[in-house]
Enzyme design. Structure first.
Site, PDB file in Angstrom:
ATOM      1  N   LYS A 265       2.925  -2.194  -8.288  1.00  0.00           N
ATOM      2  CA  LYS A 265       4.250  -1.830  -8.789  1.00  0.00           C
ATOM      3  C   LYS A 265       5.344  -2.531  -8.004  1.00  0.00           C
ATOM      4  O   LYS A 265       6.339  -2.945  -8.545  1.00  0.00           O
ATOM      5  CB  LYS A 265       4.436  -0.310  -8.692  1.00  0.00           C
ATOM      6  CG  LYS A 265       5.768   0.179  -9.226  1.00  0.00           C
ATOM      7  CD  LYS A 265       5.943  -0.124 -10.684  1.00  0.00           C
ATOM      8  CE  LYS A 265       7.289   0.254 -11.212  1.00  0.00           C
ATOM      9  NZ  LYS A 265       7.526  -0.315 -12.566  1.00  0.00           N
TER      10      LYS A 265
ATOM     11  N   GLU B  87       0.926  -9.148 -18.711  1.00  0.00           N
ATOM     12  CA  GLU B  87       0.573  -8.289 -17.567  1.00  0.00           C
ATOM     13  C   GLU B  87      -0.185  -7.035 -17.993  1.00  0.00           C
ATOM     14  O   GLU B  87      -0.894  -6.446 -17.184  1.00  0.00           O
ATOM     15  CB  GLU B  87       1.798  -7.954 -16.723  1.00  0.00           C
ATOM     16  CG  GLU B  87       2.906  -7.224 -17.402  1.00  0.00           C
ATOM     17  CD  GLU B  87       4.143  -7.072 -16.484  1.00  0.00           C
ATOM     18  OE1 GLU B  87       4.039  -7.221 -15.256  1.00  0.00           O
ATOM     19  OE2 GLU B  87       5.225  -6.802 -17.016  1.00  0.00           O
TER      20      GLU B  87
ATOM     21  N   HIS C 169       9.210 -30.950 -27.865  1.00  0.00           N
ATOM     22  CA  HIS C 169       9.084 -32.007 -26.844  1.00  0.00           C
ATOM     23  C   HIS C 169       7.784 -31.846 -26.058  1.00  0.00           C
ATOM     24  O   HIS C 169       7.779 -31.759 -24.848  1.00  0.00           O
ATOM     25  CB  HIS C 169      10.301 -31.966 -25.907  1.00  0.00           C
ATOM     26  CG  HIS C 169      11.599 -32.122 -26.631  1.00  0.00           C
ATOM     27  ND1 HIS C 169      11.955 -33.281 -27.301  1.00  0.00           N
ATOM     28  CD2 HIS C 169      12.600 -31.248 -26.861  1.00  0.00           C
ATOM     29  CE1 HIS C 169      13.135 -33.129 -27.864  1.00  0.00           C
ATOM     30  NE2 HIS C 169      13.557 -31.895 -27.617  1.00  0.00           N
TER      31      HIS C 169
ATOM     32  N   ARG D 268       1.065   1.889  -6.074  1.00  0.00           N
ATOM     33  CA  ARG D 268       1.434   0.921  -5.030  1.00  0.00           C
ATOM     34  C   ARG D 268       0.242   0.062  -4.611  1.00  0.00           C
ATOM     35  O   ARG D 268       0.375  -0.873  -3.850  1.00  0.00           O
ATOM     36  CB  ARG D 268       1.985   1.651  -3.803  1.00  0.00           C
ATOM     37  CG  ARG D 268       3.179   2.526  -4.055  1.00  0.00           C
ATOM     38  CD  ARG D 268       3.592   3.252  -2.800  1.00  0.00           C
ATOM     39  NE  ARG D 268       3.916   2.307  -1.757  1.00  0.00           N
ATOM     40  CZ  ARG D 268       5.128   1.738  -1.648  1.00  0.00           C
ATOM     41  NH1 ARG D 268       6.072   2.063  -2.500  1.00  0.00           N
ATOM     42  NH2 ARG D 268       5.371   0.875  -0.700  1.00  0.00           N
TER      43      ARG D 268
ATOM     44  N   GLU E 267      10.763 -12.138 -20.984  1.00  0.00           N
ATOM     45  CA  GLU E 267      10.263 -10.798 -20.623  1.00  0.00           C
ATOM     46  C   GLU E 267       9.193 -10.350 -21.606  1.00  0.00           C
ATOM     47  O   GLU E 267       8.203  -9.727 -21.225  1.00  0.00           O
ATOM     48  CB  GLU E 267      11.416  -9.800 -20.561  1.00  0.00           C
ATOM     49  CG  GLU E 267      11.015  -8.350 -20.373  1.00  0.00           C
ATOM     50  CD  GLU E 267      10.236  -8.064 -19.070  1.00  0.00           C
ATOM     51  OE1 GLU E 267      10.132  -8.974 -18.222  1.00  0.00           O
ATOM     52  OE2 GLU E 267       9.704  -6.944 -18.949  1.00  0.00           O
TER      53      GLU E 267
ATOM     54  N   TRP F 102      -3.625  -2.027  -1.390  1.00  0.00           N
ATOM     55  CA  TRP F 102      -3.613  -3.221  -2.245  1.00  0.00           C
ATOM     56  C   TRP F 102      -3.896  -4.362  -1.293  1.00  0.00           C
ATOM     57  O   TRP F 102      -3.068  -4.709  -0.454  1.00  0.00           O
ATOM     58  CB  TRP F 102      -2.250  -3.379  -2.925  1.00  0.00           C
ATOM     59  CG  TRP F 102      -2.215  -4.467  -3.950  1.00  0.00           C
ATOM     60  CD1 TRP F 102      -3.003  -4.619  -5.052  1.00  0.00           C
ATOM     61  CD2 TRP F 102      -1.340  -5.602  -3.954  1.00  0.00           C
ATOM     62  NE1 TRP F 102      -2.667  -5.747  -5.748  1.00  0.00           N
ATOM     63  CE2 TRP F 102      -1.657  -6.377  -5.111  1.00  0.00           C
ATOM     64  CE3 TRP F 102      -0.332  -6.044  -3.131  1.00  0.00           C
ATOM     65  CZ2 TRP F 102      -0.981  -7.551  -5.429  1.00  0.00           C
ATOM     66  CZ3 TRP F 102       0.344  -7.209  -3.447  1.00  0.00           C
ATOM     67  CH2 TRP F 102       0.017  -7.960  -4.572  1.00  0.00           C
TER      68      TRP F 102
ATOM     69  N   ASN G 128       1.398   0.321   5.867  1.00  0.00           N
ATOM     70  CA  ASN G 128       1.831  -0.437   4.697  1.00  0.00           C
ATOM     71  C   ASN G 128       2.711  -1.563   5.206  1.00  0.00           C
ATOM     72  O   ASN G 128       3.679  -1.326   5.921  1.00  0.00           O
ATOM     73  CB  ASN G 128       2.621   0.446   3.719  1.00  0.00           C
ATOM     74  CG  ASN G 128       3.246  -0.409   2.617  1.00  0.00           C
ATOM     75  OD1 ASN G 128       2.649  -1.406   2.198  1.00  0.00           O
ATOM     76  ND2 ASN G 128       4.435  -0.045   2.181  1.00  0.00           N
ATOM     77  N   GLY G 129       2.345  -2.802   4.838  1.00  0.00           N
ATOM     78  CA  GLY G 129       3.142  -3.960   5.265  1.00  0.00           C
ATOM     79  C   GLY G 129       2.223  -5.068   5.745  1.00  0.00           C
ATOM     80  O   GLY G 129       1.044  -5.075   5.432  1.00  0.00           O
TER      81      GLY G 129
ATOM     82  N   LYS H 125       5.443  -9.107 -20.446  1.00  0.00           N
ATOM     83  CA  LYS H 125       4.876  -7.796 -20.826  1.00  0.00           C
ATOM     84  C   LYS H 125       3.500  -7.971 -21.458  1.00  0.00           C
ATOM     85  O   LYS H 125       2.553  -7.277 -21.107  1.00  0.00           O
ATOM     86  CB  LYS H 125       5.816  -7.086 -21.807  1.00  0.00           C
ATOM     87  CG  LYS H 125       6.996  -6.431 -21.125  1.00  0.00           C
ATOM     88  CD  LYS H 125       6.580  -5.172 -20.445  1.00  0.00           C
ATOM     89  CE  LYS H 125       7.070  -4.866 -19.067  1.00  0.00           C
ATOM     90  NZ  LYS H 125       7.395  -5.835 -18.097  1.00  0.00           N
TER      91      LYS H 125
ATOM     92  N   CYS I 252       0.836  -1.201   0.000  1.00  0.00           N
ATOM     93  CA  CYS I 252       0.000   0.000   0.000  1.00  0.00           C
ATOM     94  C   CYS I 252       0.868   1.246   0.000  1.00  0.00           C
ATOM     95  O   CYS I 252       2.087   1.177   0.007  1.00  0.00           O
ATOM     96  CB  CYS I 252      -0.850  -0.008   1.271  1.00  0.00           C
ATOM     97  SG  CYS I 252      -1.695  -1.543   1.559  1.00  0.00           S
TER      98      CYS I 252
HETATM   99  C1  BG6 Z   1       6.109  -6.803  -9.858  1.00  0.00           C
HETATM  100  C2  BG6 Z   1       6.142  -5.674 -10.857  1.00  0.00           C
HETATM  101  O1  BG6 Z   1       5.087  -6.584  -8.928  1.00  0.00           O
HETATM  102  O2  BG6 Z   1       7.330  -6.892  -9.161  1.00  0.00           O
HETATM  103  C3  BG6 Z   1       7.207  -6.003 -11.873  1.00  0.00           C
HETATM  104  O3  BG6 Z   1       4.873  -5.528 -11.489  1.00  0.00           O
HETATM  105  C4  BG6 Z   1       8.542  -6.171 -11.168  1.00  0.00           C
HETATM  106  O4  BG6 Z   1       7.274  -4.977 -12.850  1.00  0.00           O
HETATM  107  C5  BG6 Z   1       8.457  -7.146 -10.002  1.00  0.00           C
HETATM  108  O5  BG6 Z   1       9.484  -6.653 -12.107  1.00  0.00           O
HETATM  109  C6  BG6 Z   1       9.696  -6.981  -9.110  1.00  0.00           C
HETATM  110  O6  BG6 Z   1       9.628  -5.686  -8.568  1.00  0.00           O
HETATM  111  P1  BG6 Z   1      10.992  -4.939  -8.176  1.00  0.00           P
HETATM  112  O7  BG6 Z   1      10.570  -3.592  -7.693  1.00  0.00           O
HETATM  113  O8  BG6 Z   1      11.631  -5.782  -7.101  1.00  0.00           O
HETATM  114  O9  BG6 Z   1      11.827  -4.891  -9.424  1.00  0.00           O
END
Ligand code: BG6
Length: 605
Positions: free
Chosen positions: A600, A485, A501, A27, A478, A75, A101-102, A482, A2
């Site tokens: 994030k 997500e 395989h 966040r 990656e 969150w 937050n936590g 992308k 959060c």
């Molecule tokens: C995810 C993010 O929650 O955490 C990704 O959406 C990120 O973009 C991953 O790669 C790791 O986060 P961080 O801040 O440790 O690089």
């Protein structure tokens, strides 16, 4: 995970809290709330939904006048996103309000104890135990109550605390969750991240774990875990406000994709001096290092997968890539002969922090590559190499990933020099490639005007395969993430040679396959994989260098990238795949900067 904010000063707090929460929405954004001190009592407003809903409900804060307040954007971890579970939480007697937050890991036992003592709970959250502990421990000394409450908590917490008996002060507490204090004139702030502060002050105090602070309009006093006051350094926030705004782009993600050449250059430039790679003022002793373990989550993990090839080839040290969420519980075979490299944009990802601590407890030294100055991982590391990407707001990382790659490439060359594993000519040759990356990335941004058309063709796909070999496979990992997500299309990355395989059974008529084919040494092999999937009806979108004309006749569609030394090619190859995912997501009407269910930085397990 959060975001929390707090304000105490001369202005009305609510509008400032709302603005700060908007900056922290990345966040977490499933519910939000603010609490404001009003004539000896605490007024609270909470909503399920985004900050915009809270701003509307409070008429942009005008319905909650008052010059002291705290705010929260959530969150959900414990308890669904509901008004009752939204923060701030208040004590039964209404005298205390808390934002958090936590995760309070021992909240169930505390909840039981408090309920047995007659406190009633309005929410399912772990956080609510904090506000009842405050009520239980407060006998007129607010600081003492804060310390006694903190002493009962296990887990991670950044707390903001109000008490209506003491309207001219508020407390902020930090343990394993980020918390930064903003130092103003006649006003002071706290927030989970600097982006919520820069509009008001550039003077910041980064609290460390175990520390807490008392904020009044006239000052901030920081205390250590024993309650001793001490002077904490005030840092200057260098990010400019524009950098944290969209800069005219439709989405932060588009802006951040376009910023990558600059971000990579900013990360590299300070570390290239007189034809050598210098890692700031660090001397990382690699002699005696028998193994390098790279650990991270999400895209950061995939950055490690891509850089592994360069580090092994240049440093001649075996590199193991480990998911942090796995490594933290794997009782790893790690000791002082292991160098741990920790990758994290936010520097606050809980799994990554835990994995780092686990490895350090086994004797490994940790090199952190992070983007957020003063973040938890940066502080815990033995060595820290910051990526200078600037604030990354979009949840799906782009410049965070490519600047992590850049830092890893710099490290690989640094190691090669230290260990004399390459001769000077080879070293300089690789250095020239590194220096050219920003230009090559800009070319990759410009050389595919067909991407929006390709997105219109592929955006209705139910699933996609991203295939490649060696460094191309690492980029496929990656590229698939992308796509998943932000466009919500199921996408799977697969080692091209492995497809036959089993998984090739899934290839049927019209199945989109994105084939990465940029590594000359193995292009022929991947092209035979393209033939195999084409024979089963696949629609192949190939990613290749312009000089590979053979593939043009094989593939249904093409994306071109500049030719780059394969060891360093991931930072360039990923660019059109980022754009492709962006355009597909836009075609699908997705919330690109804040994809559903994502955050994030996941600062909880
Ligand atoms: C995810 C993010 O929650 O955490 C990704 O959406 C990120 O973009 C991953 O790669 C790791 O986060 P961080 O801040 O440790 O690089």
């Amino acid at each position: 995970m959060c975001g929390i904010v707090g304000y105490i000063g001369m202005q009305n707090a609510a509008p400032i809290l709302l603005e700060g929460l908007k900056k922290l929405e990345y966040r977490g954004y499933d519910s939000a709330g603010i609490a404001v001190m009003q004539n000896g009592s605490i007024a609270v407003s909470k909503v399920t939904g985004r900050i915009a809903a809270l701003a509307e409900k409070t008429e942009h804060g005008s319905l909650l006048p008052g010059t002291v307040g705290i705010g929260h954007t959530r969150w959900a971890t414990h308890g669904a996103p509901t008004d009752a579970n939204a923060h701030p939480h208040t004590s039964n007697d209404g005298r205390f309000a808390v934002v958090h937050n936590g995760i309070i890991e021992n909240y169930l036992e505390l909840r039981k104890e408090l309920m047995e003592k007659g406190y009633h709970f309005d929410s399912e959250t772990d956080t609510e135990v904090v506000v009842h502990l405050m009520e239980m421990y407060y006998q007129g000394d607010l600081k003492q109550a804060v310390m006694r409450t903190s002493a009962r908590l296990c887990g991670s917490y950044a707390l903001g605390i109000l008490c209506s008996d003491e309207p001219n002060r508020m407390f902020a507490v930090r343990e394993a969750s980020p918390l930064i204090l903003g130092v103003g004139v006649g006003e002071n702030f706290f927030a989970s991240d600097v982006t919520a502060l820069v509009a008001y002050t550039r003077n910041a105090i980064y609290l460390d774990d175990g520390e807490f602070a008392e904020l009044t309009p006239d000052g901030i006093q920081v205390y250590d875990c024993t309650g001793q006051p001490f002077r904490k350094k005030v840092s200057r926030i260098s990010w400019d406000i524009q950098a944290a705004e969209k800069g005219g782009y439709e989405h932060f993600m588009r802006k951040e994709i376009m910023e990558q050449p600059r971000a990579v250059k900013a990360t590299m430039a300070p570390r290239l001096k007189d034809g050598q790679v210098v890692l700031d003022d660090m001397e990382i002793d690699l002699h005696g290092i028998r193994k390098i373990v790279i650990t991270a989550c999400g895209s950061a993990y995939y950055a490690g997968c891509a850089a592994k090839y360069a580090i092994e080839k240049l440093c001649h040290i075996p590199v193991q890539i480990e998911l942090a969420s796995e490594l933290r519980y794997s009782d790893p075979l790690i000791d002082a002969t292991t160098l741990l490299i920790v990758l994290s944009q936010s520097g606050e990802t809980a799994d990554t922090i835990a994995a780092m601590k686990e490895c350090q407890s086994h004797g490994a030294k940790a090199l952190a590559i992070v983007n957020v100055v003063g973040s938890t991982i940066a502080k815990l590391a033995d060595y820290c190499l910051y990526t200078w990407a600037g604030p990354e707001i979009a949840v799906a990382t782009t410049k965070g990933y490519t600047t992590q790659l850049t830092a890893l490439y710099l490290f690989a060359l640094y190691g090669a020099k230290e260990l004399r594993t390459v001769d000077e000519a080879e070293y300089q040759k690789k250095l020239q490639v590194l220096k050219a990356l920003p230009k090559l990335m800009q070319q990759a941004l410009d050389m595919n005007p067909n991407l929006e058309q390709l997105a219109k063709k592929y955006h209705r796909a139910h699933s996609m395969f991203f295939i490649g070999r060696n460094t191309d496979y690492a980029v496929a990992l990656e590229g698939a993430l992308k796509m998943k997500e932000i466009s919500y299309i199921h996408a799977e990355s697969y080692a091209a040679g492995e497809l036959k395989h089993g998984t090739i059974a899934l290839i049927s008529e019209g199945q989109p396959v994105i084939a990465l084919c940029c590594n000359d040494a193995i292009t022929e092999k991947t092209m035979s994989n393209i033939v195999e999937v084409k024979a089963r009806g696949a629609e192949v979108l190939a990613v290749a260098c312009r000089d590979n004309q053979k593939i043009v006749s094989l593939a249904d569609d093409m994306i071109f990238v500049p030719k780059v030394e394969p060891l360093f090619s991931a930072a360039v190859e990923i660019v059109p795949l980022q754009l492709l995912a962006y355009y597909v997501a836009r075609e699908n009407g997705c919330d690109i900067d804040k994809p559903k269910n994502l955050a994030k930085s996941v600062t909880v397990e």
